[in-house]
Write an enzyme that holds these catalytic residues in place. Structure first.
Site, PDB file in Angstrom:
ATOM      1  N   ARG A 192       0.779  -1.187   0.133  1.00  0.00           N
ATOM      2  CA  ARG A 192      -0.101  -0.037  -0.060  1.00  0.00           C
ATOM      3  C   ARG A 192       1.028   1.158  -0.125  1.00  0.00           C
ATOM      4  O   ARG A 192       1.756   1.174   0.480  1.00  0.00           O
ATOM      5  CB  ARG A 192      -0.784   0.017   1.195  1.00  0.00           C
ATOM      6  CG  ARG A 192      -1.849   1.159   1.443  1.00  0.00           C
ATOM      7  CD  ARG A 192      -2.771   1.049   0.434  1.00  0.00           C
ATOM      8  NE  ARG A 192      -3.959   1.753   0.589  1.00  0.00           N
ATOM      9  CZ  ARG A 192      -4.767   2.390  -0.187  1.00  0.00           C
ATOM     10  NH1 ARG A 192      -4.686   2.170  -1.447  1.00  0.00           N
ATOM     11  NH2 ARG A 192      -6.005   3.193   0.403  1.00  0.00           N
ATOM     12  N   THR A 213      -9.704   0.533  -9.207  1.00  0.00           N
ATOM     13  CA  THR A 213      -8.801  -0.515  -8.537  1.00  0.00           C
ATOM     14  C   THR A 213      -8.931  -1.799  -9.835  1.00  0.00           C
ATOM     15  O   THR A 213      -9.879  -1.824 -10.572  1.00  0.00           O
ATOM     16  CB  THR A 213      -9.155  -1.127  -7.249  1.00  0.00           C
ATOM     17  OG1 THR A 213      -9.036   0.048  -6.449  1.00  0.00           O
ATOM     18  CG2 THR A 213      -8.301  -2.062  -6.928  1.00  0.00           C
ATOM     19  N   THR A 227      -4.055  -0.617  -7.132  1.00  0.00           N
ATOM     20  CA  THR A 227      -4.764   0.452  -7.552  1.00  0.00           C
ATOM     21  C   THR A 227      -4.042   1.879  -7.673  1.00  0.00           C
ATOM     22  O   THR A 227      -3.010   2.051  -7.123  1.00  0.00           O
ATOM     23  CB  THR A 227      -5.959   0.762  -6.260  1.00  0.00           C
ATOM     24  OG1 THR A 227      -6.959   1.953  -6.656  1.00  0.00           O
ATOM     25  CG2 THR A 227      -5.371   1.247  -4.915  1.00  0.00           C
ATOM     26  N   SER A 247      -7.528   1.196   3.428  1.00  0.00           N
ATOM     27  CA  SER A 247      -8.182   0.615   1.775  1.00  0.00           C
ATOM     28  C   SER A 247      -9.361  -0.413   2.153  1.00  0.00           C
ATOM     29  O   SER A 247      -9.307  -0.982   3.021  1.00  0.00           O
ATOM     30  CB  SER A 247      -6.813  -0.079   1.447  1.00  0.00           C
ATOM     31  OG  SER A 247      -7.252  -0.828   0.078  1.00  0.00           O
ATOM     32  N   SER A 248     -10.196  -0.534   1.111  1.00  0.00           N
ATOM     33  CA  SER A 248     -11.045  -1.462   0.837  1.00  0.00           C
ATOM     34  C   SER A 248     -10.866  -2.586   0.116  1.00  0.00           C
ATOM     35  O   SER A 248     -11.633  -3.450  -0.037  1.00  0.00           O
ATOM     36  CB  SER A 248     -12.456  -0.574   0.491  1.00  0.00           C
ATOM     37  OG  SER A 248     -12.755   0.368   1.089  1.00  0.00           O
ATOM     38  N   GLY A 265     -13.513  -1.512  -7.257  1.00  0.00           N
ATOM     39  CA  GLY A 265     -14.765  -0.782  -7.078  1.00  0.00           C
ATOM     40  C   GLY A 265     -14.567   0.193  -5.707  1.00  0.00           C
ATOM     41  O   GLY A 265     -15.757   0.604  -5.218  1.00  0.00           O
ATOM     42  N   GLY A 266     -13.507   0.407  -5.099  1.00  0.00           N
ATOM     43  CA  GLY A 266     -13.431   1.579  -4.010  1.00  0.00           C
ATOM     44  C   GLY A 266     -14.151   0.856  -2.796  1.00  0.00           C
ATOM     45  O   GLY A 266     -13.841  -0.488  -2.616  1.00  0.00           O
TER      46      GLY A 266
END
Length: 570
Positions: A95, A379, A397, A450-451, A471-472
């Site tokens: 990340r 992403t 992403t 993050s998701s 997709g966030g």
């Protein structure tokens, strides 16, 4: 929008595009499912040359940086979940990080409010997603390099060369990329994107014409020859820093030199005999997924018909609770040492959450109470499996589609705008979904929450389902529903991917639903339970692989909402 194509169109596409097809793909020796047919083929070619799942993942990821620039990247970051054929699982966290000069109030105006600006699409947006200040220190190259050094088998340079060749020689511009190019040339205020898709003569590349990226090829060559140092040190790093200084960004040479990817223990949960592995913080995906699957294990799903009002209500209430806990507790665990991960993923905690689900009416999302009241857009993802049964689930992403839209001309890649994933305004949480809790406030060298939810499900100690999605914040819920579809409703992976999805994220207090897949009667029943419903075209673009261990067959599936995606096996 997901739909079933007429049969003659399916035949035409198969005829025109060779090994691509809608629905499931079967193979014995290896499989890659990604958002780019070209990148999937690159990964499969590596498997054919004796590479393992990690090797194929590295090659696929770098190829996506060339063929899927809206999200495939070397200017962003992400997460990798790896399970070997014996069931041993680990994760790689790459990340992005906040630069050393970042601060909690860096996006606020003089009045202490989140400032506004014009984004790459020519629309007003929050300033934390705009410009060079929105760029976090990229992690992709370091993450892929770490994965290769620990678990790869083929030489590093062999895995980068296919991406270099594609960038140098070009590939036919797809219809999806052509539409993006046309839009940016006409509408984007960001100069880099206006010129991004042009050819050597300065003319727009047309649909079907070869799109070449010589500057990106040069950058990839540095990475091929020098490993991660080819990105974080030397000529590429100096050019990144030069660009940041000239455009008001914060990333320094020190930021790049200090960046490290981290191997972390996965989040693990169980569901009726299956083992579920996903990413720990700074991803919130694994924690929320396990919490929701624990809630579903308590429900009597045999009495709840799939896609019924009761089903949608139940999973929406599970989502509401998991996202409230996400907002209250989750952030970079290296900065939040007291994060209650064991509690949030425990069966007993799920019991307290489940007891207050009223099956006749919606709960209320309260901005002041977070999860306490429940006590008692880009992403890309790809999935890989090799012939030995090793599996990789990787999501990475740029944040928004095409990230910040900014890039250094000499380098040829797009920078992320991931700083927007931090909570931008300390202590300020709104009903529209802006969160201000401490765990995810901006701090130097902190990784933003993050998701992303790359996930591997194991059965009898071996990989069974490899799944993930872009997709966030919707990523968590699309992965959750797909896993639930396979494990609880016994769907094959392609059917589970294409099935109707909804999304509820606590705040704003609403259910997003795929407009063509939820019946009017069900919508009316949900509204009668006090749910607010919002239609969307599609949720998620899932890429998955399922193993039929009995017949030793891999089943791959690429979401039909991915215009250039494909599952390819051999």
């Amino acid at each position: 929008m997901k739909y079933k194509a007429p049969f003659f169109i399916v035949l035409l596409l198969v005829f025109l595009q060779g090994n691509y097809m809608f629905g499931q793909v079967y193979a014995r020796n290896g499989m890659v499912a990604s958002s780019s047919k070209i990148a999937s083929q690159v990964g499969v070619d590596i498997l054919k040359k004796g590479g393992n799942a990690i090797d194929a993942s590295v090659a696929t990821a770098f190829a996506l940086a060339v063929t899927h620039p809206s999200a495939g990247n070397i200017g962003g970051g992400g997460f990798l979940v790896f399970m070997n054929s014996s069931g041993t699982t680990t994760t790689i966290d790459f990340r992005e990080k906040a630069p050393l000069n970042a601060s909690p109030n860096m996006f606020l105006d003089d009045a202490g409010n989140l400032a506004k600006g014009m984004n790459l699409y020519g629309m007003e947006s929050n300033i934390n997603h705009i410009g060079a200040k929105s760029v976090g220190v990229p992690g992709t190259v370091a993450g892929l390099y770490l994965a290769h050094q620990k678990y790869g088998s083929l030489p590093w340079e062999n895995l980068i060369q296919p991406a270099i060749d594609i960038a140098k020689n070009g590939f036919p511009l797809t219809w999806d990329l052509f539409n993006a190019a046309t839009f940016f040339e006409t509408n984007s205020p960001v100069p880099f994107l206006k010129n991004y898709f042009k050819n050597a003569n300065g003319e727009p590349t047309q649909f079907g014409e070869l799109w070449k990226q010589p500057e990106l090829a040069n950058t990839l060559t540095e990475i091929r020859d020098h490993g991660q140092d080819g990105f974080y040190k030397g000529a590429v790093a100096k050019e990144i820093v030069r660009f940041m200084k000239e455009n008001g960004g914060l990333i320094s040479l020190k930021d790049l030199e200090r960046y490290t990817a981290i191997e972390r223990k996965p989040i693990k949960g169980t569901y009726k005999g299956y083992d579920i592995y996903s990413m720990p913080p700074p991803s919130s995906g694994g924690v929320a997924l396990i919490e929701m699957m624990n809630l579903m294990e308590l429900a009597n799903l045999d009495s709840i018909e799939f896609n019924s009002a009761a089903y949608v209500h139940l999973i929406a209430e599970a989502m509401r609770r998991a996202f409230a806990d996400r907002a209250e507790h989750l952030g970079d665990s290296d900065f939040n040492l007291d994060t209650p991960l064991d509690k949030l993923t425990s069966k007993s905690f799920a019991q307290t959450r489940f007891e207050n689900i009223d099956m006749t009416k919606a709960s209320i999302s309260d901005t002041t109470k977070f999860g306490q009241m429940y006590d008692g857009s880009s992403t890309t993802h790809f999935s890989v499996m090799d012939k030995e049964g090793n599996a990789v689930s990787l999501t990475y992403t740029l944040e928004h589609s095409y990230g910040s839209g900014m890039g250094a001309e000499k380098l040829g890649f797009i920078f992320n705008n991931e700083m927007g994933d931090f909570n931008p305004q300390p202590g300020f949480t709104t009903s529209s979904g802006q969160i201000g809790t401490n765990p995810n406030l901006i701090q130097p060298e902190k990784r933003m929450l993050s998701s992303m939810t790359p996930t591997i499900v194991a059965k009898d100690g071996k990989p069974y389902l490899i799944i993930g999605s872009p997709g966030g914040r919707t990523i968590i819920n699309t992965v959750f529903q797909t896993v639930l579809n396979v494990l609880a409703y016994d769907m094959q992976v392609d059917k589970a991917i294409e099935a109707m999805k909804i999304h509820h994220q606590w705040l704003p207090d609403q259910i997003e639903y795929e407009s063509t897949l939820l019946s009017p009667d069900t919508r009316k029943a949900l509204e009668g339970m006090n749910h607010t419903l919002v239609p969307v075209n599609s949720l998620g673009t899932l890429m998955g692989i399922q193993l039929d261990a009995k017949n030793n067959i891999m089943i791959g599936a690429s979401d039909s909402s991915s215009p250039d995606g494909a599952a390819i096996g051999y």
